[in-house]
Design a protein around this motif. Structure first.
Motif, PDB file in Angstrom:
ATOM      1  N   LEU A 147       0.889  -1.166   0.056  1.00 52.93           N
ATOM      2  CA  LEU A 147       0.064   0.028  -0.125  1.00 52.93           C
ATOM      3  C   LEU A 147       0.982   1.129  -0.084  1.00 52.93           C
ATOM      4  O   LEU A 147       0.709   2.281  -0.781  1.00 52.93           O
ATOM      5  CB  LEU A 147      -1.003  -0.035   1.214  1.00 52.93           C
ATOM      6  CG  LEU A 147      -1.839   1.269   1.473  1.00 52.93           C
ATOM      7  CD1 LEU A 147      -2.713   1.408   0.342  1.00 52.93           C
ATOM      8  CD2 LEU A 147      -2.518   1.104   2.708  1.00 52.93           C
ATOM      9  N   GLY A 148       1.738   1.158   0.904  1.00 51.48           N
ATOM     10  CA  GLY A 148       2.846   2.436   0.893  1.00 51.48           C
ATOM     11  C   GLY A 148       3.541   2.716  -0.344  1.00 51.48           C
ATOM     12  O   GLY A 148       3.959   3.927  -0.834  1.00 51.48           O
ATOM     13  N   LEU A 149       3.960   1.568  -1.205  1.00 48.41           N
ATOM     14  CA  LEU A 149       4.537   2.035  -2.498  1.00 48.41           C
ATOM     15  C   LEU A 149       3.677   2.736  -3.524  1.00 48.41           C
ATOM     16  O   LEU A 149       3.933   3.452  -4.155  1.00 48.41           O
ATOM     17  CB  LEU A 149       4.719   0.491  -3.104  1.00 48.41           C
ATOM     18  CG  LEU A 149       6.192  -0.389  -2.387  1.00 48.41           C
ATOM     19  CD1 LEU A 149       6.100  -1.674  -3.043  1.00 48.41           C
ATOM     20  CD2 LEU A 149       7.299   0.707  -2.854  1.00 48.41           C
ATOM     21  N   CYS A 150       2.305   2.149  -3.426  1.00 44.00           N
ATOM     22  CA  CYS A 150       1.433   2.726  -4.194  1.00 44.00           C
ATOM     23  C   CYS A 150       1.103   4.445  -3.935  1.00 44.00           C
ATOM     24  O   CYS A 150       0.758   5.276  -4.526  1.00 44.00           O
ATOM     25  CB  CYS A 150       0.110   1.930  -4.383  1.00 44.00           C
ATOM     26  SG  CYS A 150       0.201   0.473  -4.761  1.00 44.00           S
ATOM     27  N   ILE A 151       0.941   4.490  -2.529  1.00 45.25           N
ATOM     28  CA  ILE A 151       0.858   5.838  -1.960  1.00 45.25           C
ATOM     29  C   ILE A 151       1.818   6.521  -2.172  1.00 45.25           C
ATOM     30  O   ILE A 151       1.885   7.976  -2.615  1.00 45.25           O
ATOM     31  CB  ILE A 151       0.518   5.717  -0.455  1.00 45.25           C
ATOM     32  CG1 ILE A 151      -0.759   4.883  -0.082  1.00 45.25           C
ATOM     33  CG2 ILE A 151       0.305   7.379  -0.039  1.00 45.25           C
ATOM     34  CD1 ILE A 151      -2.124   5.742  -0.930  1.00 45.25           C
ATOM     35  N   GLY A 152       3.367   6.068  -2.129  1.00 44.62           N
ATOM     36  CA  GLY A 152       4.410   6.930  -2.506  1.00 44.62           C
ATOM     37  C   GLY A 152       4.335   7.430  -3.993  1.00 44.62           C
ATOM     38  O   GLY A 152       4.691   8.457  -4.072  1.00 44.62           O
ATOM     39  N   SER A 153       3.857   6.517  -4.909  1.00 48.90           N
ATOM     40  CA  SER A 153       3.738   6.968  -6.202  1.00 48.90           C
ATOM     41  C   SER A 153       2.840   8.104  -6.317  1.00 48.90           C
ATOM     42  O   SER A 153       3.306   9.108  -7.141  1.00 48.90           O
ATOM     43  CB  SER A 153       3.198   5.820  -7.142  1.00 48.90           C
ATOM     44  OG  SER A 153       3.174   6.143  -8.397  1.00 48.90           O
ATOM     45  N   PHE A 154       1.951   8.193  -5.732  1.00 48.18           N
ATOM     46  CA  PHE A 154       0.902   9.087  -5.853  1.00 48.18           C
ATOM     47  C   PHE A 154       1.494  10.571  -5.070  1.00 48.18           C
ATOM     48  O   PHE A 154       1.274  11.622  -5.524  1.00 48.18           O
ATOM     49  CB  PHE A 154      -0.400   8.786  -4.932  1.00 48.18           C
ATOM     50  CG  PHE A 154      -1.424  10.182  -4.879  1.00 48.18           C
ATOM     51  CD1 PHE A 154      -1.914  10.547  -5.993  1.00 48.18           C
ATOM     52  CD2 PHE A 154      -1.622  10.614  -3.576  1.00 48.18           C
ATOM     53  CE1 PHE A 154      -2.759  11.889  -5.813  1.00 48.18           C
ATOM     54  CE2 PHE A 154      -2.428  11.562  -3.177  1.00 48.18           C
ATOM     55  CZ  PHE A 154      -3.160  12.247  -4.506  1.00 48.18           C
ATOM     56  N   TYR A 181       1.975   0.485 -17.464  1.00 43.63           N
ATOM     57  CA  TYR A 181       2.886  -0.294 -16.807  1.00 43.63           C
ATOM     58  C   TYR A 181       4.523   0.334 -16.851  1.00 43.63           C
ATOM     59  O   TYR A 181       5.428  -0.520 -16.357  1.00 43.63           O
ATOM     60  CB  TYR A 181       3.208  -1.573 -18.011  1.00 43.63           C
ATOM     61  CG  TYR A 181       3.351  -1.051 -19.507  1.00 43.63           C
ATOM     62  CD1 TYR A 181       4.362  -0.930 -19.962  1.00 43.63           C
ATOM     63  CD2 TYR A 181       2.192  -1.023 -20.198  1.00 43.63           C
ATOM     64  CE1 TYR A 181       4.603  -0.426 -21.294  1.00 43.63           C
ATOM     65  CE2 TYR A 181       2.441  -0.515 -21.608  1.00 43.63           C
ATOM     66  CZ  TYR A 181       3.418  -0.312 -22.012  1.00 43.63           C
ATOM     67  OH  TYR A 181       3.756  -0.076 -23.407  1.00 43.63           O
ATOM     68  N   GLU A 182       4.450   1.671 -17.148  1.00 45.50           N
ATOM     69  CA  GLU A 182       5.663   2.153 -16.959  1.00 45.50           C
ATOM     70  C   GLU A 182       5.482   3.035 -15.519  1.00 45.50           C
ATOM     71  O   GLU A 182       6.487   3.788 -15.110  1.00 45.50           O
ATOM     72  CB  GLU A 182       5.976   3.395 -18.081  1.00 45.50           C
ATOM     73  CG  GLU A 182       6.297   2.599 -19.262  1.00 45.50           C
ATOM     74  CD  GLU A 182       6.346   3.588 -20.500  1.00 45.50           C
ATOM     75  OE1 GLU A 182       6.872   3.330 -21.461  1.00 45.50           O
ATOM     76  OE2 GLU A 182       5.718   4.788 -20.537  1.00 45.50           O
ATOM     77  N   ASN A 183       4.455   2.833 -15.158  1.00 45.72           N
ATOM     78  CA  ASN A 183       3.978   3.718 -13.878  1.00 45.72           C
ATOM     79  C   ASN A 183       3.885   2.664 -12.570  1.00 45.72           C
ATOM     80  O   ASN A 183       3.215   3.165 -11.613  1.00 45.72           O
ATOM     81  CB  ASN A 183       2.983   4.679 -14.015  1.00 45.72           C
ATOM     82  CG  ASN A 183       2.967   5.806 -13.098  1.00 45.72           C
ATOM     83  OD1 ASN A 183       3.721   6.111 -12.689  1.00 45.72           O
ATOM     84  ND2 ASN A 183       1.710   6.362 -12.901  1.00 45.72           N
ATOM     85  N   ILE A 184       4.353   1.438 -12.616  1.00 42.07           N
ATOM     86  CA  ILE A 184       4.266   0.707 -11.468  1.00 42.07           C
ATOM     87  C   ILE A 184       5.348   1.128 -10.517  1.00 42.07           C
ATOM     88  O   ILE A 184       6.489   0.877 -10.759  1.00 42.07           O
ATOM     89  CB  ILE A 184       4.420  -0.861 -11.951  1.00 42.07           C
ATOM     90  CG1 ILE A 184       3.172  -1.342 -13.000  1.00 42.07           C
ATOM     91  CG2 ILE A 184       4.271  -1.823 -10.628  1.00 42.07           C
ATOM     92  CD1 ILE A 184       3.643  -2.698 -13.433  1.00 42.07           C
TER      93      ILE A 184
END
Length: 284
Positions: free
Chosen positions: A18-25, A78-81
């Motif tokens: 979850l943190g990886l996804c939130i970090g991307s945001f 797929y370039e934004n994972i």
């Protein structure tokens, strides 16, 4: 079924993902929010002055889609994972091969690790998600302040009110009165320092955003943790500022923003816990 899914998400691995996804945001927030504020100021200024509004393209956190700043290549899903795409692309744009800053995956990784650590700090508790929001806000504020010396009200004020509401609902483990006095004392402490410095030197030593950030930290962590936070932030800020001065990276007339160190000290207090912090301070 829902309980099982929630339990899996509250594990270190679940919160790390979850943190990886939130970090991307957060990377998007850190980059775009100051630009959105700047455009809003230009439009407001034009309206107040009665002049033609500047021709600025619409910008939000979701639109337009992310593109390479060098060639304009639209970033595909797929370039934004988080983390994996940067590694797979070897840190370069797939179209023009321009380098992609390592800060993006580092922010994602750091947020993932901070979220995972919450699983150990607050094991199997639904309010852990509230602390995830607290951590994410501090990461965003620290980076924005470091880049721009701005602490946006659109983050600090919801963070402050969120701490008071979370305390009222019993999600932070501190009494509402402790949270309220933490917010009051946090704001007034730096407000007083600001005015004392300004009256003495005629200069502004910090911005109002620092007052609001410390008030938010007081709301989440309680008034008792304000002194450790300010002491740790001041010490770390002084060390970094001196190092930058001697290293030549701090230009004449510039200063090191205080917000990142307040945010960092707040995270240290959160993960260490009040009992350990009181022990460090020599308090009974």
């Amino acid at each position: 079924m829902i309980d099982d899914a929630l339990g899996a998400l509250l594990t270190p691995l679940g919160l790390a993902l979850l943190g990886l996804c939130i970090g991307s945001f957060l990377n998007v927030v850190v980059h775009r929010l100051p630009l959105m504020m700047e455009r809003a100021w230009k439009l407001e200024s034009a309206e107040m002055l009665g002049v033609a509004a500047p021709d600025v393209a619409p910008l939000t956190l979701s639109k337009p889609a992310s593109r390479c700043p060098h060639c304009g290549h639209r970033i595909r899903w797929y370039e934004n994972i988080p983390l994996l795409s940067w590694i797979a692309l070897r840190g370069r744009c797939s179209a023009c091969k321009a380098p992609i800053s390592a800060r993006y995956p580092l922010v994602e990784l750091a947020t993932g690790l901070l979220f995972a650590a919450l699983a150990w700090r607050f094991p199997a508790q639904a309010p852990t998600f509230v602390w995830c929001g607290f951590v994410a806000a501090l990461v965003a504020l620290a980076l924005i302040d470091w880049d721009t010396t701005l602490l946006p009200d659109s983050i600090t004020l919801p963070l402050l009110w969120g701490g008071l509401i979370a305390a009222a609902l019993g999600w932070t483990g501190i009494a509402l009165s402790t949270a309220v006095w933490g917010a009051v004392a946090g704001y007034l402490a730096l407000w007083s320092v600001y005015w004392l410095f300004k009256l003495t030197t005629g200069k502004e030593g910090m911005g109002a955003g620092d007052f609001k950030l410390l008030a938010a930290l007081g709301a989440w962590l309680g008034w008792q943790m304000l002194l450790p936070i300010v002491l740790a932030a001041s010490l770390l800020g002084a060390v970094v500022g001196i190092a930058m001065k001697f290293g030549g990276s701090l230009r004449e007339g510039r200063y090191v923003p205080f917000g990142p160190f307040l945010a960092g000290a707040g995270l240290v207090v959160l993960y260490a816990g009040p009992e350990r912090v009181r022990g460090w301070m020599g308090w009974a």
